[in-house]
Design an enzyme around this catalytic site. Structure first.
Site, PDB file in Angstrom:
ATOM      1  N   LYS A 205      -1.358  50.162  15.971  1.00 33.71           N
ATOM      2  CA  LYS A 205      -2.154  48.942  15.744  1.00 33.71           C
ATOM      3  C   LYS A 205      -3.369  48.932  16.670  1.00 33.71           C
ATOM      4  O   LYS A 205      -3.232  48.880  17.888  1.00 33.71           O
ATOM      5  CB  LYS A 205      -1.352  47.670  16.009  1.00 33.71           C
ATOM      6  N   GLY A 257      -2.830  48.058  27.333  1.00 37.09           N
ATOM      7  CA  GLY A 257      -3.379  46.707  27.257  1.00 37.09           C
ATOM      8  C   GLY A 257      -3.152  45.990  28.570  1.00 37.09           C
ATOM      9  O   GLY A 257      -3.027  46.625  29.616  1.00 37.09           O
ATOM     10  N   SER A 258      -3.056  44.681  28.504  1.00 38.79           N
ATOM     11  CA  SER A 258      -2.944  43.899  29.733  1.00 38.79           C
ATOM     12  C   SER A 258      -1.523  43.944  30.294  1.00 38.79           C
ATOM     13  O   SER A 258      -0.552  44.147  29.561  1.00 38.79           O
ATOM     14  CB  SER A 258      -3.330  42.452  29.436  1.00 38.79           C
ATOM     15  N   THR A 259      -1.433  43.736  31.594  1.00 36.50           N
ATOM     16  CA  THR A 259      -0.127  43.692  32.258  1.00 36.50           C
ATOM     17  C   THR A 259       0.713  42.548  31.691  1.00 36.50           C
ATOM     18  O   THR A 259       1.920  42.676  31.501  1.00 36.50           O
ATOM     19  CB  THR A 259      -0.335  43.551  33.774  1.00 36.50           C
ATOM     20  N   GLY A 262       2.115  43.689  28.498  1.00 42.45           N
ATOM     21  CA  GLY A 262       3.046  44.772  28.852  1.00 42.45           C
ATOM     22  C   GLY A 262       4.388  44.210  29.288  1.00 42.45           C
ATOM     23  O   GLY A 262       5.446  44.730  28.909  1.00 42.45           O
ATOM     24  N   GLU A 279       0.440  51.541  29.692  1.00 39.54           N
ATOM     25  CA  GLU A 279      -0.803  51.751  30.455  1.00 39.54           C
ATOM     26  C   GLU A 279      -1.468  50.394  30.573  1.00 39.54           C
ATOM     27  O   GLU A 279      -1.992  49.878  29.587  1.00 39.54           O
ATOM     28  CB  GLU A 279      -1.740  52.719  29.719  1.00 39.54           C
ATOM     29  N   CYS A 313     -10.099  49.752  32.427  1.00 35.02           N
ATOM     30  CA  CYS A 313      -8.904  49.434  33.222  1.00 35.02           C
ATOM     31  C   CYS A 313      -8.996  50.025  34.620  1.00 35.02           C
ATOM     32  O   CYS A 313      -8.497  49.446  35.575  1.00 35.02           O
ATOM     33  CB  CYS A 313      -7.675  49.978  32.510  1.00 35.02           C
ATOM     34  N   GLU A 410      -7.800  41.016  37.793  1.00 32.05           N
ATOM     35  CA  GLU A 410      -8.642  41.877  36.976  1.00 32.05           C
ATOM     36  C   GLU A 410      -9.639  40.993  36.218  1.00 32.05           C
ATOM     37  O   GLU A 410      -9.229  40.091  35.477  1.00 32.05           O
ATOM     38  CB  GLU A 410      -7.756  42.629  35.991  1.00 32.05           C
TER      39      GLU A 410
HETATM   40  P1  NAP Z   1      -4.078  42.803  25.489  1.00 29.66           P
HETATM   41  O1  NAP Z   1      -4.430  41.413  25.246  1.00 29.66           O
HETATM   42  O2  NAP Z   1      -2.840  43.106  26.239  1.00 29.66           O
HETATM   43  O3  NAP Z   1      -4.047  43.505  24.069  1.00 29.66           O
HETATM   44  C1  NAP Z   1      -3.767  44.867  23.900  1.00 29.66           C
HETATM   45  C2  NAP Z   1      -3.222  45.077  22.515  1.00 29.66           C
HETATM   46  O4  NAP Z   1      -1.956  44.416  22.390  1.00 29.66           O
HETATM   47  C3  NAP Z   1      -4.095  44.509  21.410  1.00 29.66           C
HETATM   48  O5  NAP Z   1      -4.012  45.355  20.293  1.00 29.66           O
HETATM   49  C4  NAP Z   1      -3.408  43.172  21.151  1.00 29.66           C
HETATM   50  O6  NAP Z   1      -3.698  42.638  19.888  1.00 29.66           O
HETATM   51  C5  NAP Z   1      -1.958  43.546  21.280  1.00 29.66           C
HETATM   52  N1  NAP Z   1      -1.039  42.453  21.548  1.00 29.66           N
HETATM   53  C6  NAP Z   1      -1.315  41.183  21.946  1.00 29.66           C
HETATM   54  N2  NAP Z   1      -0.165  40.489  22.104  1.00 29.66           N
HETATM   55  C7  NAP Z   1       0.836  41.337  21.820  1.00 29.66           C
HETATM   56  C8  NAP Z   1       2.261  41.227  21.821  1.00 29.66           C
HETATM   57  N3  NAP Z   1       2.898  40.109  22.171  1.00 29.66           N
HETATM   58  N4  NAP Z   1       3.002  42.312  21.480  1.00 29.66           N
HETATM   59  C9  NAP Z   1       2.396  43.472  21.160  1.00 29.66           C
HETATM   60  N5  NAP Z   1       1.066  43.638  21.127  1.00 29.66           N
HETATM   61  C10 NAP Z   1       0.293  42.586  21.470  1.00 29.66           C
HETATM   62  O7  NAP Z   1      -5.206  43.581  26.255  1.00 29.66           O
HETATM   63  P2  NAP Z   1      -6.738  43.600  25.886  1.00 29.66           P
HETATM   64  O8  NAP Z   1      -7.300  42.323  26.358  1.00 29.66           O
HETATM   65  O9  NAP Z   1      -6.930  44.017  24.495  1.00 29.66           O
HETATM   66  O10 NAP Z   1      -7.242  44.815  26.775  1.00 29.66           O
HETATM   67  C11 NAP Z   1      -7.590  44.687  28.088  1.00 29.66           C
HETATM   68  C12 NAP Z   1      -6.448  45.116  29.002  1.00 29.66           C
HETATM   69  O11 NAP Z   1      -6.049  46.456  28.710  1.00 29.66           O
HETATM   70  C13 NAP Z   1      -6.875  45.138  30.444  1.00 29.66           C
HETATM   71  O12 NAP Z   1      -5.883  44.545  31.232  1.00 29.66           O
HETATM   72  C14 NAP Z   1      -6.986  46.627  30.769  1.00 29.66           C
HETATM   73  O13 NAP Z   1      -6.839  46.943  32.106  1.00 29.66           O
HETATM   74  C15 NAP Z   1      -5.938  47.211  29.918  1.00 29.66           C
HETATM   75  N6  NAP Z   1      -6.207  48.632  29.664  1.00 29.66           N
HETATM   76  C16 NAP Z   1      -5.444  49.561  30.316  1.00 29.66           C
HETATM   77  C17 NAP Z   1      -5.686  50.908  30.124  1.00 29.66           C
HETATM   78  C18 NAP Z   1      -4.849  51.931  30.834  1.00 29.66           C
HETATM   79  O14 NAP Z   1      -4.925  53.087  30.447  1.00 29.66           O
HETATM   80  N7  NAP Z   1      -4.064  51.565  31.833  1.00 29.66           N
HETATM   81  C19 NAP Z   1      -6.688  51.313  29.267  1.00 29.66           C
HETATM   82  C20 NAP Z   1      -7.456  50.349  28.615  1.00 29.66           C
HETATM   83  C21 NAP Z   1      -7.198  49.006  28.827  1.00 29.66           C
HETATM   84  P3  NAP Z   1      -5.005  41.703  19.742  1.00 29.66           P
HETATM   85  O15 NAP Z   1      -6.175  42.576  19.829  1.00 29.66           O
HETATM   86  O16 NAP Z   1      -4.879  41.086  18.417  1.00 29.66           O
HETATM   87  O17 NAP Z   1      -4.920  40.691  20.841  1.00 29.66           O
END
Ligand code: NAP
Ligand code: MG
Length: 500
Positions: A205, A257-259, A262, A279, A313, A410
């Site tokens: 997704k 995605g976000s912690t 996660g 991640e 990230c 963050e």
């Molecule tokens: P996010 O809100 O956690 O979303 C990540 C993904 O998860 C999106 O596809 C999101 O869908 C989906 N999602 C949301 N709620 C969910 C749930 N309950 N169950 C399963 N999936 C769900 O993060 P983001 O705001 O998109 O991205 C930013 C974050 O990603 C930052 O914290 C960043 O540090 C982290 N990141 C980490 C890495 C790494 O390699 N460590 C790399 C890149 C980014 P939607 O788009 O519809 O919300």
């Protein structure tokens, strides 16, 4: 605060003629990339090798954050679509992909990488339009790195005996993956290439705001003749992601995605036998010692936090600077960010493009207001921002202490928090004093200090005298609340296999 030159009469390009003031921004004529990435008006789900309408019949809009215009409609996948995708992946694993020799799988991965190179410009423009990142980054980083990941893993597919010498490796079966919006295409490659090389089939997704390049990649999979069901894309929002993570079929789930999300996933999968890699977020320290090459360090700091609007990230969002050089570094940084170009991401001269979404812009704005309220000293250049779209000025906070929220949370935007230190031990302590542990940077002339710091810093990646350097051969991943598991390199492949 710097003042911009007063606007003058119009030039050949129709823009106001610039008056140069030393140290301020030089005006360039616009150099936009043509906005023709061959977009469809509507994108369906990609299941079993075909584009199919979502069972609910519902679609949502994806917009261009640079000007808030609608780009296309994206299918809103639900639990029934996720189930159909997993059934297709399971069939593909049982009948084709899971049985195929690695040397045959390699040919598909090579083909995908080459087809992507053929369409590189189109993909770069689409990525920039859907996500807001500057075209020079999409063109020079995201797309070539995506191809590099497929090439690299194609190279592994017939050499899997060397992933864990002395052991036999086997694929896990079907894998579920969810990715964020900051590197939409590249994250697809980080997730898909190792999984496919190992012989797994996938349901992925993409993030809600940036689904287009994944669906364009699906077109490449069709052109490459990838057997149906090997990769399935189910687009949608958080609920779709939860359905992908919680379905009974996948043997492993991989999430970036976000912690916060996660942790939700970790809780929901506790007690199941699913393998998992997460991640998550970061709050990296970029550490500059007094013997560092200061001008290079300033470039590294700028690249570390302003690259991709700070939507990274591993962004170097905290600068720890040695007290003897703190004033000098801060003065040079201020000078440098005055000449960063913020604006139209499709313009080849743009350094800082659009913030990915209105929601993210609101988050950045709120945290910056908190920084001001907490007493940190704010510096922003007075650059003009486009009237429409989501933009944020490059921002520096000095006089920050570890108790400030801008030093701990963050922000995920172009905002740098500066702290100082006196000794090596203090630098290590401050750098490690965070819930995260994804990356760090060290700037110094001394090799021995680099080795000491990289041993003591609790971060998955430590860059020395550089920042934000990536390579498919190099494993990437976090400590603590930045998650677990590695992506890239031999270690990344180990997370997609079972060992016998
Ligand atoms: P996010 O809100 O956690 O979303 C990540 C993904 O998860 C999106 O596809 C999101 O869908 C989906 N999602 C949301 N709620 C969910 C749930 N309950 N169950 C399963 N999936 C769900 O993060 P983001 O705001 O998109 O991205 C930013 C974050 O990603 C930052 O914290 C960043 O540090 C982290 N990141 C980490 C890495 C790494 O390699 N460590 C790399 C890149 C980014 P939607 O788009 O519809 O919300
Ligand atoms: Mg978009």
């Amino acid at each position: 605060m710097p003042t911009l030159a007063p606007e003058k009469k119009s030039t050949r390009s129709g823009r106001p003629a610039p008056e140069l003031i030393f140290g301020d921004l030089w005006e360039f004529d616009p150099a936009p990339e043509t906005a023709n990435p061959k977009l469809k008006s509507r994108y369906d789900l990609f299941i079993n090798g075909e584009f199919v309408a979502p069972k609910s019949g519902k679609y949502f809009d994806t917009i261009n954050p640079a000007n808030e215009s609608k780009l296309a409609e994206i299918a809103l996948g639900g639990a029934a679509d996720v189930d159909a995708a997993y059934q297709a992946a399971q069939r593909a694993f049982n009948t084709t992909w899971g049985r195929m020799p690695g040397r045959e799988r390699a040919k598909y991965l090579y083909r995908i990488a080459r087809l992507l190179q053929d369409r590189a410009r189109e993909f770069a423009v689409a990525e920039t339009m859907d996500g807001g990142k500057p075209i020079k980054e999409a063109r020079d980083f995201d797309v070539p790195m995506t191809a590099a990941h497929f090439f690299y893993h194609a190279g592994w597919a017939d050499k899997l005996d060397y992933v864990a010498p002395g052991r036999r490796v086997a694929p896990l079966g079907v894998v579920g993956q969810v990715i964020p919006w900051n590197f939409p295409l590249l994250m697809c490659a980080w997730k898909l290439a190792p999984a496919l090389a190992m012989g797994n089939c996938v349901v992925l997704k993409p993030a809600e705001t940036t689904s287009i390049t994944a669906l364009k990649l699906a077109e490449i999979f069709q052109d490459a003749g990838l057997p149906p069901g090997v990769v399935n894309f189910v687009t949608g929002a958080g609920a779709t992601g939860a359905a992908v993570m919680n379905h009974p079929i996948p043997a492993k789930i991989a999430f970036t995605g976000s912690t916060e999300v996660g942790k939700i996933i970790l809780r929901s999968l506790a007690g199941t036998e699913k393998k998992m890699t997460l991640e998550l977020g970061g709050k990296a320290a970029n550490i500059v010692f007094d013997d560092a090459p200061i001008d290079q360090a300033v470039e590294g700091i700028v690249n570390g936090i302003f690259f991709n609007q700070g939507h990274v990230c591993c962004a170097g969002s905290r600068l720890l600077v040695h007290e003897p050089v703190a004033d000098q570094v801060i003065a040079k940084l201020k000078q440098r960010i005055k000449v960063l170009r913020v604006g139209d991401p499709l313009d080849k001269n743009t350094d800082i493009g659009a913030i990915n979404s209105q929601e993210q812009l609101a988050k950045i704005t709120a945290l910056v207001a908190i920084g001001v309220k907490e007493g940190a000293e704010l510096f922003q250049p007075a650059c003009r921002l486009p009237a429409r779209g989501y933009y944020f000025r490059p921002t520096i906070f000095s006089g920050v202490s570890m108790s400030h929220r801008i030093a701990r949370e963050e922000i995920f935007g172009p905002v740098l928090s500066i702290l100082t230190f006196r000794t090596v031990d203090e630098a290590v302590e401050k750098a490690n004093n965070t819930a995260y542990g994804l990356s760090a940077g060290v700037w110094t002339d001394k090799g021995s200090r680099i080795l000491k710091m990289s041993t003591e810093l609790k971060a998955g990646v430590v860059w020395a005298n550089t920042y934000n350097k990536f390579d498919p051969t190099s494993p990437f991943g976090g400590y603590k609340e930045s998650g677990f598991g590695r992506e890239g390199g031999r270690q990344g492949l180990l997370d997609y296999c079972q060992l016998a």
